[in-house]
Motif scaffolding. Sequence first.
Motif, PDB file in Angstrom:
ATOM      1  N   THR A 105      13.032 -32.020   0.105  1.00  0.00           N
ATOM      2  CA  THR A 105      12.375 -31.369  -1.240  1.00  0.00           C
ATOM      3  C   THR A 105      11.389 -32.192  -1.220  1.00  0.00           C
ATOM      4  OG1 THR A 105      13.654 -33.386  -1.771  1.00  0.00           O
ATOM      5  CG2 THR A 105      15.076 -31.950  -2.123  1.00  0.00           C
ATOM      6  N   HIS A 106      10.701 -33.604  -0.921  1.00  0.00           N
ATOM      7  CA  HIS A 106      10.241 -34.788  -1.095  1.00  0.00           C
ATOM      8  C   HIS A 106       9.320 -35.507   0.125  1.00  0.00           C
ATOM      9  CE1 HIS A 106      12.123 -36.720  -3.655  1.00  0.00           C
ATOM     10  NE2 HIS A 106      11.603 -37.191  -3.666  1.00  0.00           N
ATOM     11  N   ALA A 107       8.452 -35.885   0.578  1.00  0.00           N
ATOM     12  CA  ALA A 107       7.873 -36.715   1.169  1.00  0.00           C
ATOM     13  C   ALA A 107       8.263 -38.295   0.675  1.00  0.00           C
ATOM     14  CB  ALA A 107       6.417 -36.854   1.856  1.00  0.00           C
ATOM     15  N   HIS A 108       9.714 -38.331   0.384  1.00  0.00           N
ATOM     16  CA  HIS A 108       9.650 -39.677   0.118  1.00  0.00           C
ATOM     17  C   HIS A 108      10.393 -40.600   1.811  1.00  0.00           C
ATOM     18  CE1 HIS A 108       8.177 -40.181  -4.258  1.00  0.00           C
ATOM     19  NE2 HIS A 108       6.903 -40.117  -3.258  1.00  0.00           N
ATOM     20  N   PRO A 109      10.568 -41.590   1.470  1.00  0.00           N
ATOM     21  CA  PRO A 109      11.435 -42.469   2.504  1.00  0.00           C
ATOM     22  C   PRO A 109      13.082 -42.298   2.536  1.00  0.00           C
ATOM     23  CG  PRO A 109       9.733 -43.779   1.616  1.00  0.00           C
ATOM     24  CD  PRO A 109       9.205 -42.967   1.171  1.00  0.00           C
ATOM     25  N   ASP A 110      13.169 -42.076   1.293  1.00  0.00           N
ATOM     26  CA  ASP A 110      14.807 -42.224   1.133  1.00  0.00           C
ATOM     27  C   ASP A 110      15.416 -40.415   1.062  1.00  0.00           C
ATOM     28  OD1 ASP A 110      13.282 -42.034  -0.963  1.00  0.00           O
ATOM     29  OD2 ASP A 110      14.767 -42.445  -2.633  1.00  0.00           O
ATOM     30  N   HIS A 111      14.896 -39.697   0.897  1.00  0.00           N
ATOM     31  CA  HIS A 111      14.935 -38.042   1.523  1.00  0.00           C
ATOM     32  C   HIS A 111      13.996 -37.923   2.562  1.00  0.00           C
ATOM     33  CE1 HIS A 111      15.293 -37.303  -2.973  1.00  0.00           C
ATOM     34  NE2 HIS A 111      14.960 -39.046  -3.560  1.00  0.00           N
ATOM     35  N   GLY A 127       4.939 -34.022  -9.001  1.00  0.00           N
ATOM     36  CA  GLY A 127       4.535 -35.091 -10.485  1.00  0.00           C
ATOM     37  C   GLY A 127       4.953 -36.300  -9.878  1.00  0.00           C
ATOM     38  N   HIS A 128       6.271 -36.217  -9.587  1.00  0.00           N
ATOM     39  CA  HIS A 128       7.095 -37.307  -8.545  1.00  0.00           C
ATOM     40  C   HIS A 128       5.988 -37.443  -7.571  1.00  0.00           C
ATOM     41  CE1 HIS A 128      10.047 -39.691  -7.110  1.00  0.00           C
ATOM     42  NE2 HIS A 128      10.425 -39.416  -6.500  1.00  0.00           N
ATOM     43  N   CYS A 129       5.740 -36.034  -7.188  1.00  0.00           N
ATOM     44  CA  CYS A 129       5.474 -36.300  -5.452  1.00  0.00           C
ATOM     45  C   CYS A 129       4.914 -34.534  -5.852  1.00  0.00           C
ATOM     46  CB  CYS A 129       6.540 -36.203  -4.682  1.00  0.00           C
ATOM     47  SG  CYS A 129       5.836 -36.485  -3.045  1.00  0.00           S
TER      48      CYS A 129
END
Length: 239
Positions: free
Chosen positions: A62-68, A152-154
């Motif tokens: 869904t998006h490039a954040h480490p927890d995902h 927005g968030h990412c």
Amino acid sequence: MPFTPVTDDLFVLRGPVNIYLLRVHDGYALVDTGFPGSEKKLLQALAELGVAPEDIRHILLTHAHPDHIGSAAAIKRLTGAKVYASAIDAPIIEAGTGFRPGTASPGWRNRAVMAIISRIIRKVPPTLVDHKLHGHDGVPFLNDFTSIPAPGHCAGQLAFLWNRAGGILFAADTTINRGGGMKLTAGNEDIDEARRSLARLAEHSFEIICFGHGPVVTSGGDALWRSVWLHGPEAAPRS
Ligand SMILES: [Zn+2]
């Protein structure tokens, strides 16, 4: 922790970050992969469902954040699945680093979460993105599934809408489901853009909401979404 069914074709592995399993035309797809090191727990949960590693054909991020994206590289290696993610976030996923900074949403709890998150993980194993999604894209393994840009968030964040069971929205981290209701995620690259994305997602029809964080909403999803993100105190100001 086992997968629990949401519908006949959709399962959720609850954790600090949720991982979703979708039964698709040619096997199974995952939505998101959890923090780095989640692969063992995931493979065990899949085995309990009778799903072999090679049955996982697709990984949607869904998006490039480490927890995902943290375990995407390991899961790709163990399953041979192809990775789908937004073209905007693909460079971060392929580098495994360079996460864009965000600022905390209002409230002491969000400031505390952001202070911790920004310190813990700056780097994850890099993953090749096989298929870059550009906006309202379909996927070859499901004919009733589309990506929806939700920045927005990412900046590269994608929500997904699966037109099944009255509509299933994968909300990514546009909002979290915490303490009995939907709230802004702890931090955002651009909070005004995040609120606009939440308002735009209210235009769709869906019964079920699958969050990155927090329990699944299993019915009345779009009405609930509108009550919070069009009419609630945290909604985008009307122009
Ligand atoms: Zn996130």
